[in-house]
Design an enzyme around this catalytic site. Structure first.
Site, PDB file in Angstrom:
ATOM      1  N   HIS A 114       0.807  -1.231   0.000  1.00 30.24           N
ATOM      2  CA  HIS A 114       0.000   0.000   0.000  1.00 30.24           C
ATOM      3  C   HIS A 114       0.837   1.277   0.000  1.00 30.24           C
ATOM      4  CE1 HIS A 114      -4.480   1.033   1.022  1.00 30.24           C
ATOM      5  NE2 HIS A 114      -4.060   1.638  -0.057  1.00 30.24           N
ATOM      6  N   ASP A 142      -9.751  -0.418   4.123  1.00 33.96           N
ATOM      7  CA  ASP A 142      -8.565  -1.031   4.717  1.00 33.96           C
ATOM      8  C   ASP A 142      -8.885  -1.500   6.135  1.00 33.96           C
ATOM      9  OD1 ASP A 142      -5.774  -1.418   5.530  1.00 33.96           O
ATOM     10  OD2 ASP A 142      -5.228   0.044   3.992  1.00 33.96           O
ATOM     11  N   HIS A 144      -6.494  -1.202   8.224  1.00 38.28           N
ATOM     12  CA  HIS A 144      -5.569  -0.302   8.919  1.00 38.28           C
ATOM     13  C   HIS A 144      -5.733   1.121   8.405  1.00 38.28           C
ATOM     14  CE1 HIS A 144      -3.818  -4.353   8.304  1.00 38.28           C
ATOM     15  NE2 HIS A 144      -3.525  -4.271   9.596  1.00 38.28           N
ATOM     16  N   HIS A 159       4.409   1.138   4.234  1.00 36.39           N
ATOM     17  CA  HIS A 159       3.009   0.884   3.828  1.00 36.39           C
ATOM     18  C   HIS A 159       2.020   1.252   4.938  1.00 36.39           C
ATOM     19  CE1 HIS A 159       2.163  -3.566   5.273  1.00 36.39           C
ATOM     20  NE2 HIS A 159       2.805  -2.874   6.170  1.00 36.39           N
ATOM     21  N   ASP A 250      -6.776  -6.412   2.404  1.00 34.29           N
ATOM     22  CA  ASP A 250      -6.887  -6.852   3.798  1.00 34.29           C
ATOM     23  C   ASP A 250      -8.095  -6.257   4.516  1.00 34.29           C
ATOM     24  OD1 ASP A 250      -6.196  -4.386   5.081  1.00 34.29           O
ATOM     25  OD2 ASP A 250      -4.094  -4.932   5.270  1.00 34.29           O
TER      26      ASP A 250
END
Ligand SMILES: [Mn+2]
Length: 326
Positions: A114, A142, A144, A159, A250
Protein backbone atom coordinates in the site's frame (compact mmCIF):
# COMPACT_ATOMS: atom_id res chain seq x y z
CA UNK A 1 -18.71 1.12 -25.25
CA UNK A 2 -18.64 -0.19 -21.71
CA UNK A 3 -21.51 -2.29 -20.43
CA UNK A 4 -22.25 0.12 -17.58
CA UNK A 5 -25.27 2.42 -17.92
CA UNK A 6 -23.71 4.87 -15.45
CA UNK A 7 -22.30 8.04 -16.98
CA UNK A 8 -19.03 9.18 -15.44
CA UNK A 9 -19.06 12.97 -15.22
CA UNK A 10 -15.34 13.48 -14.63
CA UNK A 11 -13.79 11.30 -17.33
CA UNK A 12 -13.20 12.42 -20.88
CA UNK A 13 -14.20 9.08 -22.31
CA UNK A 14 -16.27 6.36 -20.71
CA UNK A 15 -14.30 3.42 -22.07
CA UNK A 16 -10.62 4.37 -21.85
CA UNK A 17 -8.84 2.71 -18.93
CA UNK A 18 -5.23 3.44 -17.99
CA UNK A 19 -3.54 0.52 -16.24
CA UNK A 20 -0.47 0.77 -14.02
CA UNK A 21 0.95 -2.57 -12.82
CA UNK A 22 3.27 -2.15 -9.84
CA UNK A 23 5.46 -5.08 -8.83
CA UNK A 24 6.82 -3.50 -5.66
CA UNK A 25 7.09 -4.77 -2.08
CA UNK A 26 9.55 -2.35 -0.45
CA UNK A 27 6.96 -0.68 1.78
CA UNK A 28 6.86 -3.73 4.02
CA UNK A 29 8.96 -6.78 4.89
CA UNK A 30 7.33 -9.80 3.27
CA UNK A 31 8.28 -10.89 -0.22
CA UNK A 32 5.59 -11.91 -2.68
CA UNK A 33 3.32 -8.86 -2.76
CA UNK A 34 5.34 -7.68 -5.78
CA UNK A 35 3.90 -10.72 -7.60
CA UNK A 36 0.34 -9.54 -6.96
CA UNK A 37 -0.26 -7.73 -10.25
CA UNK A 38 1.11 -10.56 -12.35
CA UNK A 39 -1.16 -13.17 -10.77
CA UNK A 40 -4.14 -10.84 -11.14
CA UNK A 41 -3.30 -10.36 -14.82
CA UNK A 42 -2.59 -14.08 -15.33
CA UNK A 43 -5.96 -14.92 -13.82
CA UNK A 44 -7.57 -12.90 -16.60
CA UNK A 45 -8.46 -9.61 -14.90
CA UNK A 46 -7.50 -7.34 -17.79
CA UNK A 47 -9.22 -9.59 -20.32
CA UNK A 48 -12.37 -9.46 -18.20
CA UNK A 49 -12.21 -5.66 -18.21
CA UNK A 50 -11.81 -5.44 -21.98
CA UNK A 51 -13.90 -8.37 -23.21
CA UNK A 52 -16.70 -8.46 -20.63
CA UNK A 53 -16.93 -4.84 -19.50
CA UNK A 54 -15.93 -3.18 -22.76
CA UNK A 55 -12.94 -1.10 -21.73
CA UNK A 56 -10.20 0.01 -24.08
CA UNK A 57 -6.95 -0.57 -22.20
CA UNK A 58 -3.97 1.79 -22.14
CA UNK A 59 -0.76 1.79 -20.16
CA UNK A 60 0.81 -1.40 -18.84
CA UNK A 61 0.35 -4.93 -20.01
CA UNK A 62 3.57 -5.89 -18.27
CA UNK A 63 4.46 -5.40 -14.64
CA UNK A 64 7.10 -2.86 -13.59
CA UNK A 65 9.76 -3.98 -11.11
CA UNK A 66 11.40 -0.53 -10.93
CA UNK A 67 14.77 -2.31 -10.54
CA UNK A 68 16.57 0.62 -12.16
CA UNK A 69 15.31 2.93 -9.41
CA UNK A 70 16.45 0.84 -6.44
CA UNK A 71 19.56 2.19 -4.64
CA UNK A 72 22.64 0.16 -3.75
CA UNK A 73 22.26 0.94 -0.10
CA UNK A 74 19.20 2.27 1.69
CA UNK A 75 19.72 2.99 5.37
CA UNK A 76 16.73 3.75 7.61
CA UNK A 77 15.83 7.45 7.75
CA UNK A 78 13.54 8.86 10.47
CA UNK A 79 12.88 5.21 11.32
CA UNK A 80 11.60 4.38 7.83
CA UNK A 81 12.80 1.18 6.16
CA UNK A 82 13.85 1.33 2.47
CA UNK A 83 13.13 5.08 2.37
CA UNK A 84 15.09 5.87 -0.81
CA UNK A 85 13.57 2.97 -2.72
CA UNK A 86 9.99 3.68 -1.70
CA UNK A 87 10.39 7.38 -2.38
CA UNK A 88 11.93 6.85 -5.83
CA UNK A 89 9.40 4.20 -6.87
CA UNK A 90 6.35 6.09 -5.65
CA UNK A 91 7.65 9.21 -7.39
CA UNK A 92 7.75 7.25 -10.64
CA UNK A 93 4.27 5.81 -10.00
CA UNK A 94 2.98 9.37 -9.51
CA UNK A 95 4.24 10.16 -13.01
CA UNK A 96 2.60 7.02 -14.41
CA UNK A 97 -0.82 7.68 -12.88
CA UNK A 98 -0.54 11.35 -13.81
CA UNK A 99 0.09 10.40 -17.45
CA UNK A 100 -3.07 8.25 -17.54
CA UNK A 101 -5.28 10.53 -15.47
CA UNK A 102 -4.46 13.77 -17.31
CA UNK A 103 -5.88 12.13 -20.46
CA UNK A 104 -9.20 11.94 -18.67
CA UNK A 105 -9.01 8.17 -18.34
CA UNK A 106 -10.11 6.00 -15.47
CA UNK A 107 -6.82 4.97 -13.85
CA UNK A 108 -6.40 1.49 -12.36
CA UNK A 109 -3.30 0.56 -10.36
CA UNK A 110 -2.58 -3.02 -9.37
CA UNK A 111 -0.14 -3.45 -6.45
CA UNK A 112 2.11 -4.06 -4.77
CA UNK A 113 2.02 -3.02 -1.11
CA UNK A 114 0.00 0.00 0.00
CA UNK A 115 3.01 2.36 0.08
CA UNK A 116 2.46 2.67 -3.69
CA UNK A 117 -0.65 4.77 -3.01
CA UNK A 118 1.71 7.64 -2.17
CA UNK A 119 2.34 7.69 -5.90
CA UNK A 120 -1.11 6.80 -7.21
CA UNK A 121 -2.97 9.39 -5.15
CA UNK A 122 -0.32 12.08 -5.77
CA UNK A 123 -0.41 11.59 -9.55
CA UNK A 124 -4.20 11.48 -9.84
CA UNK A 125 -4.64 14.46 -7.49
CA UNK A 126 -2.27 16.55 -9.60
CA UNK A 127 -3.92 15.54 -12.89
CA UNK A 128 -7.42 16.20 -11.56
CA UNK A 129 -6.44 19.64 -10.24
CA UNK A 130 -4.96 20.56 -13.62
CA UNK A 131 -7.70 19.05 -15.73
CA UNK A 132 -10.80 19.94 -13.73
CA UNK A 133 -9.61 22.45 -11.15
CA UNK A 134 -10.87 20.13 -8.42
CA UNK A 135 -9.62 18.28 -5.39
CA UNK A 136 -9.86 14.50 -5.51
CA UNK A 137 -11.52 12.71 -2.62
CA UNK A 138 -10.06 9.41 -1.41
CA UNK A 139 -12.02 6.47 -0.04
CA UNK A 140 -9.48 4.30 1.76
CA UNK A 141 -10.86 0.79 2.33
CA UNK A 142 -8.56 -1.03 4.72
CA UNK A 143 -8.23 -2.88 8.02
CA UNK A 144 -5.57 -0.30 8.92
CA UNK A 145 -5.47 3.49 8.79
CA UNK A 146 -1.98 3.68 7.19
CA UNK A 147 -1.58 7.16 8.67
CA UNK A 148 1.48 6.71 10.87
CA UNK A 149 4.03 9.49 10.82
CA UNK A 150 7.52 8.01 10.53
CA UNK A 151 8.32 8.81 14.15
CA UNK A 152 5.11 7.14 15.39
CA UNK A 153 5.60 3.87 13.53
CA UNK A 154 6.73 0.80 15.47
CA UNK A 155 7.61 -1.24 12.40
CA UNK A 156 9.17 1.42 10.17
CA UNK A 157 7.26 -0.09 7.24
CA UNK A 158 6.20 2.70 4.91
CA UNK A 159 3.01 0.88 3.83
CA UNK A 160 1.68 2.05 7.20
CA UNK A 161 2.44 5.72 6.39
CA UNK A 162 1.09 6.68 2.95
CA UNK A 163 -1.87 8.71 4.22
CA UNK A 164 0.37 10.71 6.56
CA UNK A 165 2.56 11.79 3.64
CA UNK A 166 -0.37 12.42 1.30
CA UNK A 167 -2.26 14.63 3.76
CA UNK A 168 0.87 16.51 4.78
CA UNK A 169 0.71 15.27 8.38
CA UNK A 170 4.19 13.95 7.68
CA UNK A 171 6.44 16.26 5.72
CA UNK A 172 10.03 16.15 4.57
CA UNK A 173 12.23 18.68 2.80
CA UNK A 174 14.71 16.33 1.17
CA UNK A 175 13.59 15.45 -2.38
CA UNK A 176 14.94 11.93 -2.17
CA UNK A 177 12.93 11.21 1.02
CA UNK A 178 9.44 12.16 -0.21
CA UNK A 179 10.27 15.87 -0.47
CA UNK A 180 9.05 15.57 -4.08
CA UNK A 181 5.42 15.52 -2.85
CA UNK A 182 4.22 19.06 -3.65
CA UNK A 183 1.02 20.84 -2.63
CA UNK A 184 -0.79 20.07 -5.89
CA UNK A 185 -0.32 16.34 -5.22
CA UNK A 186 -1.73 16.39 -1.71
CA UNK A 187 -4.96 15.06 -0.31
CA UNK A 188 -7.25 17.32 1.69
CA UNK A 189 -7.98 15.67 5.07
CA UNK A 190 -11.64 16.67 4.74
CA UNK A 191 -11.83 14.77 1.45
CA UNK A 192 -10.61 11.52 3.02
CA UNK A 193 -12.84 8.79 4.37
CA UNK A 194 -12.01 5.34 5.70
CA UNK A 195 -14.12 2.21 5.58
CA UNK A 196 -13.36 -1.11 7.28
CA UNK A 197 -10.86 -0.11 9.99
CA UNK A 198 -10.25 -2.56 12.83
CA UNK A 199 -6.51 -2.49 13.64
CA UNK A 200 -5.53 1.12 14.28
CA UNK A 201 -2.40 2.10 16.25
CA UNK A 202 -2.79 4.32 19.31
CA UNK A 203 -0.95 7.25 17.72
CA UNK A 204 -3.16 6.88 14.64
CA UNK A 205 -6.32 7.03 16.76
CA UNK A 206 -5.08 10.33 18.17
CA UNK A 207 -4.41 11.68 14.66
CA UNK A 208 -7.85 10.66 13.39
CA UNK A 209 -9.54 12.27 16.40
CA UNK A 210 -7.49 15.46 16.50
CA UNK A 211 -7.86 16.14 12.79
CA UNK A 212 -11.51 15.12 12.60
CA UNK A 213 -10.82 12.58 9.86
CA UNK A 214 -13.92 10.64 8.87
CA UNK A 215 -13.58 6.93 9.53
CA UNK A 216 -16.06 4.07 9.51
CA UNK A 217 -14.74 1.08 11.44
CA UNK A 218 -16.13 -2.44 11.49
CA UNK A 219 -18.08 -1.32 14.58
CA UNK A 220 -19.91 1.23 12.45
CA UNK A 221 -20.60 -1.38 9.79
CA UNK A 222 -22.03 -3.73 12.42
CA UNK A 223 -24.17 -0.95 13.84
CA UNK A 224 -25.53 0.64 10.66
CA UNK A 225 -24.98 -1.96 7.96
CA UNK A 226 -22.76 -1.48 4.93
CA UNK A 227 -25.47 0.31 2.92
CA UNK A 228 -25.86 3.15 5.42
CA UNK A 229 -22.09 3.38 5.99
CA UNK A 230 -21.34 3.83 2.29
CA UNK A 231 -24.14 6.40 2.08
CA UNK A 232 -22.60 8.36 4.95
CA UNK A 233 -19.11 8.06 3.51
CA UNK A 234 -20.26 9.41 0.14
CA UNK A 235 -22.23 12.18 1.82
CA UNK A 236 -19.11 13.22 3.70
CA UNK A 237 -17.01 13.76 0.58
CA UNK A 238 -19.89 15.33 -1.35
CA UNK A 239 -21.67 14.36 -4.54
CA UNK A 240 -19.68 16.64 -6.85
CA UNK A 241 -16.16 15.34 -6.22
CA UNK A 242 -13.89 13.07 -8.23
CA UNK A 243 -13.19 9.93 -6.21
CA UNK A 244 -10.04 7.83 -5.90
CA UNK A 245 -10.83 4.44 -4.35
CA UNK A 246 -7.79 2.88 -2.68
CA UNK A 247 -8.74 -0.68 -1.77
CA UNK A 248 -6.45 -2.78 0.42
CA UNK A 249 -7.52 -6.40 0.06
CA UNK A 250 -6.89 -6.85 3.80
CA UNK A 251 -10.10 -4.90 4.40
CA UNK A 252 -11.82 -8.16 3.54
CA UNK A 253 -12.01 -10.80 6.22
CA UNK A 254 -9.17 -13.37 5.93
CA UNK A 255 -11.90 -15.91 5.22
CA UNK A 256 -12.22 -14.26 1.80
CA UNK A 257 -8.72 -12.85 1.33
CA UNK A 258 -6.14 -14.77 3.37
CA UNK A 259 -3.21 -14.12 1.00
CA UNK A 260 -2.19 -10.73 2.32
CA UNK A 261 0.64 -9.43 4.50
CA UNK A 262 -1.26 -8.19 7.55
CA UNK A 263 -4.58 -10.06 7.78
CA UNK A 264 -6.95 -9.07 10.61
CA UNK A 265 -9.97 -11.12 11.57
CA UNK A 266 -13.43 -9.59 11.78
CA UNK A 267 -13.39 -7.89 8.39
CA UNK A 268 -15.68 -7.21 5.46
CA UNK A 269 -17.44 -10.03 3.70
CA UNK A 270 -16.80 -10.39 -0.01
CA UNK A 271 -20.27 -8.98 -0.68
CA UNK A 272 -19.66 -5.96 1.55
CA UNK A 273 -16.43 -5.28 -0.34
CA UNK A 274 -18.14 -5.64 -3.70
CA UNK A 275 -20.99 -3.43 -2.46
CA UNK A 276 -18.58 -0.59 -1.65
CA UNK A 277 -17.14 -0.84 -5.17
CA UNK A 278 -20.56 -1.09 -6.84
CA UNK A 279 -21.80 1.94 -4.91
CA UNK A 280 -18.75 4.03 -5.77
CA UNK A 281 -19.20 3.12 -9.43
CA UNK A 282 -22.83 4.21 -9.28
CA UNK A 283 -21.86 7.72 -8.18
CA UNK A 284 -20.39 8.33 -11.63
CA UNK A 285 -17.54 10.13 -9.87
CA UNK A 286 -14.82 7.47 -9.74
CA UNK A 287 -11.62 8.52 -11.51
CA UNK A 288 -9.08 6.06 -10.09
CA UNK A 289 -8.80 2.80 -8.20
CA UNK A 290 -5.95 0.95 -6.51
CA UNK A 291 -6.08 -2.71 -5.56
CA UNK A 292 -3.17 -3.53 -3.26
CA UNK A 293 -1.63 -6.08 -0.88
CA UNK A 294 -2.52 -9.26 -2.78
CA UNK A 295 0.40 -11.55 -1.86
CA UNK A 296 0.24 -14.93 -3.62
CA UNK A 297 3.14 -16.29 -1.52
CA UNK A 298 1.08 -16.13 1.68
CA UNK A 299 -1.66 -18.53 2.78
CA UNK A 300 -0.31 -21.11 0.37
CA UNK A 301 -0.87 -23.71 3.06
CA UNK A 302 -4.58 -23.09 2.81
CA UNK A 303 -5.77 -25.18 -0.07
CA UNK A 304 -7.76 -22.50 -1.83
CA UNK A 305 -6.42 -19.41 -0.07
CA UNK A 306 -4.45 -17.86 -2.88
CA UNK A 307 -7.07 -18.52 -5.55
CA UNK A 308 -9.82 -17.14 -3.32
CA UNK A 309 -7.86 -13.94 -2.69
CA UNK A 310 -7.20 -13.41 -6.40
CA UNK A 311 -10.83 -14.08 -7.25
CA UNK A 312 -11.93 -11.60 -4.59
CA UNK A 313 -9.51 -8.97 -5.91
CA UNK A 314 -10.73 -9.38 -9.49
CA UNK A 315 -14.31 -9.12 -8.33
CA UNK A 316 -13.65 -5.85 -6.45
CA UNK A 317 -12.07 -4.27 -9.52
CA UNK A 318 -14.86 -5.40 -11.85
CA UNK A 319 -17.51 -4.04 -9.47
CA UNK A 320 -15.77 -0.64 -9.26
CA UNK A 321 -15.55 -0.55 -13.05
CA UNK A 322 -19.21 -1.27 -13.61
CA UNK A 323 -20.03 -4.95 -13.32
CA UNK A 324 -23.47 -5.34 -11.83
CA UNK A 325 -25.51 -8.31 -10.64
CA UNK A 326 -28.46 -7.48 -12.85
MN1 LIG B 1 -3.34 -0.57 3.65
Amino acid sequence: MTTSPIHNRFLKSQEDLGVVAVGFSGGQGKSGVDEGPQVLIDSGLLTQLSDSLGYKLHGDDKVHSYAELLPQSDEPYRGMKNPLAVSAVTRRIAEQTYEQSREGRMTLTLGGDHSIAIGTVAGVAKATRERLGRETAVIWVDAHADINRPEDSDSGNIHGMPVAFLTGLATEDKEEYFGWIKDEMRLNKRKLVYIGLRDVDQAEKVILREHGIKAFSMFDIDRHGIGRVVEMALAHIGSDTPIHLSFDVDALDPQWAPSTGTPVRGGLTLREGDFICESVHQTGNLVAMDLVEVNPQLAQDQLVGVQETIRAGCSLVRCALGESLL
